[in-house]
Design a protein around this motif. Structure first.
Motif, mmCIF file in Angstrom:
data_model
loop_
_atom_site.group_PDB
_atom_site.id
_atom_site.type_symbol
_atom_site.label_atom_id
_atom_site.label_comp_id
_atom_site.label_asym_id
_atom_site.label_seq_id
_atom_site.Cartn_x
_atom_site.Cartn_y
_atom_site.Cartn_z
ATOM 1 N N LEU A 1 -40.808 15.443 -54.674
ATOM 2 C CA LEU A 1 -41.943 15.244 -53.771
ATOM 3 C C LEU A 1 -42.845 16.474 -53.764
ATOM 4 N N TYR B 1 -41.131 15.223 -44.170
ATOM 5 C CA TYR B 1 -42.404 15.479 -43.492
ATOM 6 C C TYR B 1 -42.206 15.957 -42.056
ATOM 7 N N VAL C 1 -55.444 23.222 -51.828
ATOM 8 C CA VAL C 1 -54.597 23.433 -50.647
ATOM 9 C C VAL C 1 -54.056 24.862 -50.712
ATOM 10 N N ALA D 1 -50.334 12.709 -51.405
ATOM 11 C CA ALA D 1 -50.265 13.023 -52.835
ATOM 12 C C ALA D 1 -48.849 12.849 -53.356
ATOM 13 N N SER D 2 -47.861 13.259 -52.541
ATOM 14 C CA SER D 2 -46.472 13.154 -53.004
ATOM 15 C C SER D 2 -46.026 11.701 -53.118
ATOM 16 N N LEU D 3 -46.749 10.804 -52.471
ATOM 17 C CA LEU D 3 -46.360 9.386 -52.485
ATOM 18 C C LEU D 3 -47.106 8.557 -53.530
ATOM 19 N N ALA E 1 -44.818 16.517 -57.015
ATOM 20 C CA ALA E 1 -45.807 15.437 -57.018
ATOM 21 C C ALA E 1 -46.997 15.798 -56.129
ATOM 22 N N SER E 2 -46.714 16.433 -55.019
ATOM 23 C CA SER E 2 -47.805 16.775 -54.101
ATOM 24 C C SER E 2 -48.713 17.842 -54.690
ATOM 25 N N GLN F 1 -44.910 24.263 -45.523
ATOM 26 C CA GLN F 1 -44.502 22.871 -45.347
ATOM 27 C C GLN F 1 -43.134 22.629 -45.989
ATOM 28 N N ASP G 1 -52.671 15.446 -46.628
ATOM 29 C CA ASP G 1 -53.061 15.345 -48.032
ATOM 30 C C ASP G 1 -51.845 15.494 -48.945
ATOM 31 N N LEU G 2 -51.037 16.502 -48.640
ATOM 32 C CA LEU G 2 -49.848 16.743 -49.466
ATOM 33 C C LEU G 2 -48.883 15.563 -49.376
ATOM 34 N N LEU G 3 -48.729 15.031 -48.190
ATOM 35 C CA LEU G 3 -47.830 13.871 -48.037
ATOM 36 C C LEU G 3 -48.311 12.698 -48.878
ATOM 37 N N ILE H 1 -49.768 27.125 -47.130
ATOM 38 C CA ILE H 1 -49.494 25.854 -46.468
ATOM 39 C C ILE H 1 -48.427 25.073 -47.209
ATOM 40 N N ARG I 1 -52.721 21.759 -58.269
ATOM 41 C CA ARG I 1 -53.989 21.647 -57.582
ATOM 42 C C ARG I 1 -54.340 22.970 -56.900
ATOM 43 N N HIS J 1 -54.327 19.237 -44.409
ATOM 44 C CA HIS J 1 -53.586 19.682 -45.598
ATOM 45 C C HIS J 1 -52.214 19.025 -45.677
ATOM 46 N N PHE J 2 -51.522 19.017 -44.546
ATOM 47 C CA PHE J 2 -50.186 18.391 -44.524
ATOM 48 C C PHE J 2 -50.276 16.917 -44.935
#
Lengths: 204, 204
Positions: A197, B168, A159, B200-202, A200-201, A167, B196-198, A163, A156, B193-194
């Motif tokens: 993870l 996270y 983002v 998305a990873s789930l 996937a993100s 993260q 969103d990434l979380l 970041i 993607r 952003h954080f």
DNA sequence: CGAGAATCACAGACCGGTCGGTATGTAGGT
DNA sequence: ACCTACATACCGACCGGTCTGTGATTCTCG
């Protein structure tokens, strides 16, 4: 006695390590256990089975010893990351491998990484910026993988790569706060999950 | 002078804060700046515009002051998380809101969170376990949101929820190492952003 | 080749300074 | 009279770093 002491002369552990190595090993353990400031030079050299004279022969200060501990693990991780980044194959796979690997090397050197983020601010400003510089190039190398995937359309683009990297490394660097070797999951298993993870993100 | 000092009597800042509040505020700033051990009680009380006698009147020790700093931010974050968890709406949205909010409160109290993970080990074992207990219930509350989403089929089930939460929060707790208020992104933007990434990873 | 000089690799006593904490005093409120 | 809410002087412990000493090794030069 040029380099090694005679076997079984010291305290509990008397592997034929050199005096500097014994000092860094003892420093790693004690700094992680009680913290840098709470560890006196006296107890440090006693744990290493040497004297203050020996320590100040090889290191210019207590800070210098801390710096040596940093350098060892930091340069090792940078070398490994570079190897993964330069390898062949799709970027998603290389990123996954690098992401999982840094978790493994981190839990394999949990004391060092714990000290790292707990005591960085104890270093002299000059040493701090040197460490930060190395840390930064490490970060940028990892980020270049994310950017490569974004350019190729594999990841993607909404983002900022910085970041994503901050993260992920934040999570990795915090392993020292909760991971225990005697827990349910091995370092390799945690590494796989973390990397899964992350990838996937980043999916489009 | 029962509680407030007469206006403009102390040093730079003389807001009508109580003596304990002035002490915790000064402690937060100085501990984050030089570290807990490098900050002497003397410079701390001078920064707060009080004397040692005043400090030891309200706090039993230097550790006690550190503990007070911890408690303040930890209880605040726990209260906010509980509010998000108990709200209405789909679990994905509640998790997203809670995840973004903890980033905001963390960057709003960056000094406290920095101290938190740098100096936890300086506390007495009893205090440490008390802090860890609170931290743990915080972690579990967040994890329950992940588990709820997994049960409902909204989130993937092939990664242990503990790993997701540890990853996270690791990232969030590390914000103090790199985030600067004068950088490009606001705390709210980083939080988005954080989160969103979380999320998305789930995704399943 | 050998002997004295120089160097290395530590040993261990010691020092100036600092620090957390305490003991004692006291002004104002009740 | 007594308690709260501080102020101030002070103490003993400890700590990082230095300094001098010393036995073994290496180098130098006749």
């Amino acid at each position: 006695m040029t380099k090694p002491v005679e076997p079984d002369a010291g305290a509990a552990e008397t592997a034929p390590l050199s005096v500097p190595d014994r000092l860094t090993a003892a420093a790693t353990r004690l700094f992680a256990e009680h913290g840098f400031e709470r560890t006196s030079v006296q107890e440090l050299v006693e744990a290493a089975g040497v004297t203050k004279g020996a320590m100040y022969h090889y290191f210019t200060s207590k800070d210098d010893l801390l710096f040596a501990v940093y350098e060892r693990v930091l340069s090792m991780q940078t070398r490994r990351l570079a190897a993964f980044a330069e390898a062949e194959g799709p970027v998603a796979r290389r990123l996954h491998q690098a992401a999982a690997d840094v978790v493994i090397t981190t839990v394999d050197n949990l004391d060092d990484t714990l000290i790292f983020f707990r005591s960085l601010h104890m270093l002299s400003p000059a040493r701090q910026s040197q460490v930060r510089k190395e840390r930064r190039s490490y970060h940028e190398l990892f980020r270049s993988l994310v950017e490569e995937g974004a350019r190729e359309g594999a990841f993607r683009t909404d983002v900022p790569p910085d970041i994503v990297v901050s993260q992920y490394f934040g999570a990795v660097h915090h392993l020292g706060m909760w991971y225990h070797a005697d827990g349910e999951l091995s370092g390799a298993q945690v590494g796989e999950h973390f990397a899964d993870l992350l990838l996937a993100s980043l999916r489009t």
